[in-house]
Design a protein around this motif. Structure first.
Motif, PDB file in Angstrom:
ATOM      1  N   TRP A 115       0.835  -1.198   0.000  1.00  0.00           N
ATOM      2  CA  TRP A 115       0.000   0.000   0.000  1.00  0.00           C
ATOM      3  C   TRP A 115       0.872   1.251   0.000  1.00  0.00           C
ATOM      4  N   ASP A 116       1.980   1.203   0.713  1.00  0.00           N
ATOM      5  CA  ASP A 116       2.842   2.382   0.777  1.00  0.00           C
ATOM      6  C   ASP A 116       3.381   2.722  -0.602  1.00  0.00           C
ATOM      7  N   GLU A 117       3.819   1.713  -1.347  1.00  0.00           N
ATOM      8  CA  GLU A 117       4.349   1.979  -2.691  1.00  0.00           C
ATOM      9  C   GLU A 117       3.240   2.437  -3.633  1.00  0.00           C
ATOM     10  N   ALA A 118       2.106   1.747  -3.590  1.00  0.00           N
ATOM     11  CA  ALA A 118       1.020   2.063  -4.532  1.00  0.00           C
ATOM     12  C   ALA A 118       0.466   3.458  -4.279  1.00  0.00           C
ATOM     13  N   LEU A 119       0.154   3.784  -3.029  1.00  0.00           N
ATOM     14  CA  LEU A 119      -0.401   5.101  -2.735  1.00  0.00           C
ATOM     15  C   LEU A 119       0.644   6.193  -2.878  1.00  0.00           C
ATOM     16  N   GLY A 120       1.927   5.850  -2.639  1.00  0.00           N
ATOM     17  CA  GLY A 120       2.986   6.822  -2.870  1.00  0.00           C
ATOM     18  C   GLY A 120       3.058   7.215  -4.338  1.00  0.00           C
ATOM     19  N   LEU A 121       2.959   6.221  -5.222  1.00  0.00           N
ATOM     20  CA  LEU A 121       2.964   6.489  -6.664  1.00  0.00           C
ATOM     21  C   LEU A 121       1.744   7.303  -7.073  1.00  0.00           C
ATOM     22  N   VAL A 122       0.566   6.918  -6.576  1.00  0.00           N
ATOM     23  CA  VAL A 122      -0.667   7.630  -6.921  1.00  0.00           C
ATOM     24  C   VAL A 122      -0.604   9.068  -6.425  1.00  0.00           C
ATOM     25  N   ALA A 123      -0.114   9.272  -5.201  1.00  0.00           N
ATOM     26  CA  ALA A 123      -0.021  10.623  -4.642  1.00  0.00           C
ATOM     27  C   ALA A 123       0.915  11.498  -5.465  1.00  0.00           C
ATOM     28  N   ALA A 124       2.025  10.936  -5.907  1.00  0.00           N
ATOM     29  CA  ALA A 124       2.969  11.700  -6.718  1.00  0.00           C
ATOM     30  C   ALA A 124       2.343  12.115  -8.045  1.00  0.00           C
ATOM     31  N   ARG A 125       1.630  11.212  -8.701  1.00  0.00           N
ATOM     32  CA  ARG A 125       0.987  11.546  -9.969  1.00  0.00           C
ATOM     33  C   ARG A 125      -0.152  12.540  -9.754  1.00  0.00           C
ATOM     34  N   LEU A 126      -0.831  12.416  -8.642  1.00  0.00           N
ATOM     35  CA  LEU A 126      -1.930  13.344  -8.350  1.00  0.00           C
ATOM     36  C   LEU A 126      -1.391  14.727  -8.010  1.00  0.00           C
ATOM     37  N   ASP A 127      -0.310  14.790  -7.273  1.00  0.00           N
ATOM     38  CA  ASP A 127       0.314  16.088  -6.970  1.00  0.00           C
ATOM     39  C   ASP A 127       0.714  16.803  -8.256  1.00  0.00           C
ATOM     40  N   ALA A 128       1.266  16.065  -9.199  1.00  0.00           N
ATOM     41  CA  ALA A 128       1.675  16.669 -10.474  1.00  0.00           C
ATOM     42  C   ALA A 128       0.459  17.161 -11.253  1.00  0.00           C
ATOM     43  N   ALA A 129      -0.613  16.397 -11.236  1.00  0.00           N
ATOM     44  CA  ALA A 129      -1.813  16.766 -11.991  1.00  0.00           C
ATOM     45  C   ALA A 129      -2.547  17.944 -11.366  1.00  0.00           C
ATOM     46  N   ARG A 130      -2.371  18.190 -10.076  1.00  0.00           N
ATOM     47  CA  ARG A 130      -3.093  19.277  -9.398  1.00  0.00           C
ATOM     48  C   ARG A 130      -2.727  20.653  -9.923  1.00  0.00           C
ATOM     49  N   ALA A 131      -1.622  20.754 -10.642  1.00  0.00           N
ATOM     50  CA  ALA A 131      -1.268  22.041 -11.250  1.00  0.00           C
ATOM     51  C   ALA A 131      -2.345  22.489 -12.218  1.00  0.00           C
ATOM     52  N   VAL A 132      -3.018  21.543 -12.853  1.00  0.00           N
ATOM     53  CA  VAL A 132      -4.168  21.806 -13.723  1.00  0.00           C
ATOM     54  C   VAL A 132      -5.287  20.903 -13.232  1.00  0.00           C
ATOM     55  N   PRO A 133      -6.091  21.352 -12.268  1.00  0.00           N
ATOM     56  CA  PRO A 133      -7.088  20.461 -11.640  1.00  0.00           C
ATOM     57  C   PRO A 133      -8.025  19.797 -12.638  1.00  0.00           C
ATOM     58  N   GLU A 134      -8.353  20.500 -13.738  1.00  0.00           N
ATOM     59  CA  GLU A 134      -9.278  19.930 -14.715  1.00  0.00           C
ATOM     60  C   GLU A 134      -8.703  18.703 -15.410  1.00  0.00           C
ATOM     61  N   SER A 135      -7.364  18.523 -15.303  1.00  0.00           N
ATOM     62  CA  SER A 135      -6.728  17.365 -15.946  1.00  0.00           C
ATOM     63  C   SER A 135      -6.960  16.077 -15.161  1.00  0.00           C
ATOM     64  N   ILE A 136      -7.584  16.206 -13.995  1.00  0.00           N
ATOM     65  CA  ILE A 136      -7.949  15.051 -13.168  1.00  0.00           C
ATOM     66  C   ILE A 136      -9.415  14.735 -13.426  1.00  0.00           C
ATOM     67  N   LEU A 137      -9.739  13.470 -13.641  1.00  0.00           N
ATOM     68  CA  LEU A 137     -11.122  13.049 -13.842  1.00  0.00           C
ATOM     69  C   LEU A 137     -11.484  11.997 -12.809  1.00  0.00           C
ATOM     70  N   HIS A 138     -12.581  12.232 -12.113  1.00  0.00           N
ATOM     71  CA  HIS A 138     -13.079  11.253 -11.135  1.00  0.00           C
ATOM     72  C   HIS A 138     -14.383  10.647 -11.635  1.00  0.00           C
ATOM     73  N   ILE A 139     -14.456   9.325 -11.580  1.00  0.00           N
ATOM     74  CA  ILE A 139     -15.664   8.604 -11.983  1.00  0.00           C
ATOM     75  C   ILE A 139     -16.062   7.662 -10.852  1.00  0.00           C
ATOM     76  N   HIS A 140     -17.184   7.959 -10.215  1.00  0.00           N
ATOM     77  CA  HIS A 140     -17.709   7.099  -9.140  1.00  0.00           C
ATOM     78  C   HIS A 140     -19.099   6.628  -9.529  1.00  0.00           C
ATOM     79  N   GLY A 141     -19.342   5.328  -9.433  1.00  0.00           N
ATOM     80  CA  GLY A 141     -20.642   4.779  -9.783  1.00  0.00           C
ATOM     81  C   GLY A 141     -21.411   4.313  -8.565  1.00  0.00           C
ATOM     82  N   HIS A 142     -22.533   3.641  -8.818  1.00  0.00           N
ATOM     83  CA  HIS A 142     -23.391   3.163  -7.735  1.00  0.00           C
ATOM     84  C   HIS A 142     -23.119   1.709  -7.380  1.00  0.00           C
ATOM     85  N   GLY A 143     -21.976   1.178  -7.836  1.00  0.00           N
ATOM     86  CA  GLY A 143     -21.610  -0.178  -7.439  1.00  0.00           C
ATOM     87  C   GLY A 143     -21.343  -0.283  -5.960  1.00  0.00           C
ATOM     88  N   TYR A 144     -21.083   0.856  -5.333  1.00  0.00           N
ATOM     89  CA  TYR A 144     -20.896   0.927  -3.890  1.00  0.00           C
ATOM     90  C   TYR A 144     -21.572   2.202  -3.419  1.00  0.00           C
TER      91      TYR A 144
END
Length: 633
Positions: A72-101
């Protein structure tokens, strides 16, 4: 050990369940006023899903096209790094959440990505078109209590196959029938509705508005109108003028229902006694799906069956109407008033033309690549961005991921949720421990938020639940002890004909659009209907072997033309898929039925040949307006 918990899957029955964690059994909670001691096979077999051999139980990272296990530390560390980079242009991030949960805690990812200013999606793969239609009519989303259907003298079931989608509503219908209530079903056929119907009327798919308008025409011709009812509407003259200008024979022809059946339906509404109208969750999946729902509501209203016990029009209530938000308790980021949105029905096309481009995609609770039209193009569109998928199975969406994060699933995590059918709020208590390294979605998002360079900090889970319960004035202690709380709402919606619009008046539709003409090259109509065995795409690989089956009537023009010795294909303007053709009784002769939920990787999903097409309201997807043909190759 037995635990009172609840089903969080995308189903209106929202069952309260008794889980034996040692025997691995699931049964309905006998103390719950709607579940009443039984549940469907999708819930009772859920341990098969929890203990499936192919379940993903550790984070996975794609390297050189191959997934490898990670901490989990490696996986979330990688995701956090990519998300930090994308936050410079917030619109470049896309979130998709469905009703499966679904649930209070299930909102965590939506709250989190809203704080980042990420792009979201608009429109709906499900029932928003019908919801919007009902809100335009009644001013608010409400219907009689489900138990009130026992007070009906007659039930008009307009297209809901309760044998596959709501067994507790079916139980109420069967109980009502034993008391003498009669049931008439309107549908294209090929479903389980004859099991609980006294009469079945077969209709051309998607033309329900014309059938309702034809019955309204008979009301006008008979002068059988209640002045009190019409005085509680804001625009009766507009609807009357519209219906006056239409010919009864043309309306019958448009829906392909014989005049005798239309007259019978009029008699069912016009005779003395109370009539309840149940509206199917597929009617809105047509180009004019909202109009279909509105004209059925109008018929229920004109017939005097709104605002009374034993009457009503049942489409939906909001599953969240008794639950509040907790997003104001989050620290960090900024709550976004406006966000860039992509229409979910043409996700591939939207991503292709996006400016700025999407560089980071997070998907949870949604096998989106599989469930939207032209899904092969969506899979290809997911190839460029960095994609994170929260899922426990290597489905069509997970296959496109750069990182897969394995969630704890139902019975393994806590949440609280409501229903879009009944008024109970259920507690989903953990009954078993999650396997391997699986973690609750809420914990995953919380951990990720703390890892960001500019952290977004969520409150603890119990705080969020308690805050969400305040809206319905629900005691957390009582909810945990009982496993559910019923929130009081009027048994009869819109009693005394008081509606949710500011003036308290009902609104009729004022337009009736013609059905698109049949394409001579694709003269049939594809209906991707719900399965009775599995919920949407939660289908084991073992059940997807071989060629998928489609059903047609023996009166279908394609049936006699097909050579059974050669391979058959379902063909649309954007592609073809191999199928096995079988017949179903009483199915409309131009309809082709395939059960939804199969995976693209096994050649079982019809969305590969369904074109992006919008409904008339709320940006819904007109899955059922797909023209097609069947041929040998």
């Amino acid at each position: 050990m037995t635990i009172v918990t609840a089903c969080t899957m995308d189903c209106g029955d929202a069952c309260s369940l008794i889980v034996d964690s040692e025997k691995k059994t699931v049964r309905g909670n006998p103390n719950h006023p709607f579940t009443k001691g039984f549940c469907c096979k999708k819930g009772s077999r859920y341990f098969e899903r929890l203990e499936a051999e192919d379940r993903i139980v550790t984070p996975l990272i794609r390297e050189d096209g191959i997934f490898r296990e990670a901490s989990w530390d490696e996986a979330l560390g990688l995701v956090a790094a990519r998300l930090d980079a994308a936050r410079a242009v917030p619109e470049s991030i896309l979130h998709i959440h469905g009703h499966g949960y679904r649930g209070i805690l299930a909102k965590a990812s939506s709250v989190f990505f809203n704080r980042l200013g990420a792009s979201a999606y608009s429109g709906s793969v499900c029932d928003d078109t019908g919801i919007t239609a009902s809100e335009r009519d009644f001013g608010v989303l409400h219907h009689n209590d489900p138990e009130d259907i026992l007070n009906a003298d007659r039930v008009i079931n307009w297209g809901r196959d309760m044998t596959r989608c709501s067994i507790h509503q079916l139980a109420l219908i069967q109980k009502a029938r034993k008391k003498g209530t009669e049931v008439l079903t309107v549908s294209p056929g090929g479903d389980g509705t004859p099991e609980f119907s006294d009469v079945n009327v077969v209709i051309r798919p998607g033309t329900d508005r014309f059938l309702a308008a034809a019955v309204l025409k008979l009301y006008l011709e008979a002068g059988d109108l209640n002045p009190w009812v019409l005085n509680r509407t804001a625009n009766w003259p507009a609807l009357r003028g519209l219906i006056d200008g239409l010919k009864f024979t043309d309306l019958c022809a448009a829906c392909e229902v014989p005049a005798s059946d239309v007259e019978m339906l009029y008699d069912w509404y016009a005779d003395t006694g109370r009539v309840a109208t149940v509206i199917g969750w597929g009617l809105q999946r047509h180009v004019f799906g909202g109009e279909n729902v509105r004209f059925i509501n109008a018929l229920a209203m004109v017939s005097g069956n709104i605002g009374i016990a034993g009457g009503g029009a049942y489409f939906n209530i909001s599953s969240g109407r008794n639950l509040g938000s907790w997003d104001h308790l989050v620290k960090g980021g900024k709550q976004s008033a406006t966000r860039r949105e992509f229409w979910i029905g043409d996700l591939a096309g939207e991503l292709e033309k996006a400016d700025p481009t999407v560089d980071f995609i997070w998907v949870d609770g949604h096998n989106v690549v599989n469930q939207v039209p032209d899904c092969l193009a969506v899979a290809q569109a997911f190839a460029r961005p960095f994609v994170v998928v929260v899922d426990g199975f290597m489905n069509d969406t997970a296959m496109q991921a750069d990182v897969i994060l394995p969630p704890a699933m139902m019975f393994e995590r806590e949440d609280v949720l409501g229903s879009f059918v009944h008024n109970c709020v259920n507690h989903c208590a953990p009954a078993v421990s999650p396997p391997g390294r699986c973690r609750p979605d809420f914990d995953i998002v919380s951990d990720l938020g703390r890892r960001l360079a500019d952290p977004v900090v969520l409150p603890d889970a119990e705080t969020c639940v308690r805050e969400g319960l305040k809206k319905g004035d629900i005691s957390y202690g009582e909810l945990v002890d009982m496993g559910f709380v019923k929130v009081n709402h009027p048994q009869v919606a819109f009693e005394n004909m008081r509606f949710g619009h500011p003036d308290g008046l009902y609104r009729f539709p004022e337009d009736l659009h013609p059905e698109p003409g049949r394409d001579p090259d694709y003269p049939l109509q594809l209906l991707t209907l719900v399965s009775g065995k599995y919920l949407h795409t939660q289908i084991p690989a073992s059940q997807q072997r071989g060629v998928p089956v489609v059903w047609v009537s023996k009166r279908n023009p394609a049936w006699g033309a097909l050579d059974p010795a050669r391979d058959a294909y379902l063909v649309t303007p954007i592609g073809a898929m191999q199928v096995k053709v079988e017949t179903a009784e009483d199915l409309h002769p131009r309809a082709v039925i395939v059960r939804r939920g199969g995976w693209m990787k096994y050649g079982h999903v019809a969305n590969v040949v369904i074109q992006p097409r919008k409904t008339d309201m709320a940006g819904g997807i007109a899955y059922y307006s797909q023209p097609c043909r069947l041929e040998n190759r």
